[in-house]
Design a protein around this motif. Structure first.
Motif, short mmCIF file in Angstrom:
data_model
loop_
_atom_site.label_atom_id
_atom_site.label_comp_id
_atom_site.label_asym_id
_atom_site.label_seq_id
_atom_site.Cartn_x
_atom_site.Cartn_y
_atom_site.Cartn_z
N ALA A 39 0.83 -1.20 0.00
CA ALA A 39 0.00 0.00 0.00
C ALA A 39 0.87 1.25 0.00
O ALA A 39 0.54 2.26 -0.64
CB ALA A 39 -0.93 -0.01 1.21
N GLY A 40 2.00 1.18 0.71
CA GLY A 40 2.94 2.31 0.70
C GLY A 40 3.49 2.57 -0.69
O GLY A 40 3.64 3.73 -1.10
N PHE A 41 3.78 1.51 -1.43
CA PHE A 41 4.24 1.68 -2.81
C PHE A 41 3.14 2.31 -3.66
O PHE A 41 3.42 3.13 -4.55
CB PHE A 41 4.67 0.34 -3.40
CG PHE A 41 6.01 -0.14 -2.93
CD1 PHE A 41 7.14 0.64 -3.08
CD2 PHE A 41 6.15 -1.37 -2.31
CE1 PHE A 41 8.39 0.22 -2.63
CE2 PHE A 41 7.38 -1.82 -1.86
CZ PHE A 41 8.51 -1.02 -2.02
N SER A 42 1.89 1.94 -3.42
CA SER A 42 0.77 2.53 -4.17
C SER A 42 0.68 4.03 -3.92
O SER A 42 0.45 4.82 -4.85
CB SER A 42 -0.55 1.85 -3.79
OG SER A 42 -0.55 0.49 -4.16
N ILE A 43 0.86 4.42 -2.67
CA ILE A 43 0.84 5.85 -2.33
C ILE A 43 1.99 6.57 -3.04
O ILE A 43 1.82 7.68 -3.57
CB ILE A 43 0.92 6.04 -0.81
CG1 ILE A 43 -0.35 5.49 -0.15
CG2 ILE A 43 1.11 7.52 -0.46
CD1 ILE A 43 -0.28 5.44 1.37
#
Length: 301
Positions: free
Chosen positions: A257-261
């Motif tokens: 999810a951090g990579f998506s952000i």
């Protein structure tokens, strides 16, 4: 891989070295990102199907098959785009656009690599062999879809995600419901990263009449990508719950999810170079999900 730069030419190269360089560029061995984006879903499925211990022969067959079919897909893609690539800044140095590889040679490479991949699949059960025919058809059809629909990424996602039902049949002989949900998640993932990819070429594509989700979504592109990222993460979480995965896997989804952000940040101003970096960042997204699966099985069982 260090590959000599492919030069723009007005005649065919005659030396074997130049011809081989042209073929290497045709199948994108110098840009393995497509191999990884195809490989991660296959590995997710193999580890889930094998309950953390998939047969290593099957793993090797799938990894080699991924390399061969991604390469075959690049060859047929460049054949399909041979009249467009010369007009797009990012693709005008591809070997069919420069004349280093002929359309006939591209078809020959596609057929040869597909046959090699099929030879690998013949070592598996009949269900997987039957599914491989669908994979070949999807690989062939996808490059031509951008002429007819604004969502060719759906076909790309199906082609890249088809390794999931193949992996389950190869390991277990069956395809559970959560495997199909994983397939849908992979299809959504293709919509995400290929829209980011298409954002790089949007202006050129509008000029030459090539369709893409980046054009379809318009100014809502980042919003749609964000919703798709949330949906994919939710589906991956549900798959993990159905497969009995624990906190290590869930933690990997939080990192993903951090990579998506981060990808949202990169595409914020829609600058082509940053959008391309967002596309490339999906490799880390897929990798961290796989590492989470491996560690979850290893530590929790």
């Amino acid at each position: 891989m260090n590959v000599p730069e492919l030069k723009v030419r007005h005649q065919r190269p005659f030396s074997l070295r130049d011809r081989l360089i042209g073929y290497m560029y045709l199948v994108r061995l110098h840009r393995p990102i497509g191999i990884f984006l195809l490989m991660w879903p296959a590995l997710w499925a193999l580890w889930l199907a094998g309950d953390g211990q998939p047969p290593w022969l099957v793993v090797v067959i799938f990894v080699l098959g991924v390399v061969l079919m991604r390469s075959a897909g690049c060859a047929i893609n460049d054949y399909a785009d041979r009249d467009f690539d010369g007009h797009v800044a990012r693709t005008n140095r591809r070997p069919l656009a420069t004349g280093d590889v002929t359309p006939g040679e591209a078809i020959g490479v596609f057929v040869g690599l597909s046959l090699m991949s099929f030879g690998l699949v013949l070592q598996l059960n009949w269900q997987t062999i039957a599914l491989s025919i669908v994979a070949l058809l999807l690989t062939f059809v996808y490059p031509f879809m951008k002429r007819f629909t604004h969502v060719p990424q759906l076909f790309l996602g199906a082609a890249f995600g088809w390794a999931i039902p193949m992996a389950f049949t190869a390991v277990t002989g069956t395809i559970p419901v959560y495997a199909w949900v994983l397939f849908v998640a992979t299809l959504i993932w293709a919509l995400i990263y290929d829209t980011q990819y298409a954002m790089v070429d949007r202006e050129d594509d509008l000029k030459i009449g090539v369709k893409s989700t980046a054009i379809l979504f318009g100014r809502w592109d980042r919003h749609v990508i964000g919703l798709l990222q949330l949906l994919m993460l939710a589906l991956l979480f549900w798959v993990g719950q159905q497969a009995g995965r624990g906190p290590v896997y869930v933690s990997s989804l939080l990192v993903a999810a951090g990579f998506s952000i981060y990808q949202q940040k990169l595409t914020w101003n829609r600058e082509p170079a940053a959008c391309f970096q967002a596309f490339l960042n999906n490799n880390f997204f897929g990798m961290v999900v796989f590492v989470g699966l491996v560690l979850d099985y290893a530590l929790i069982g």
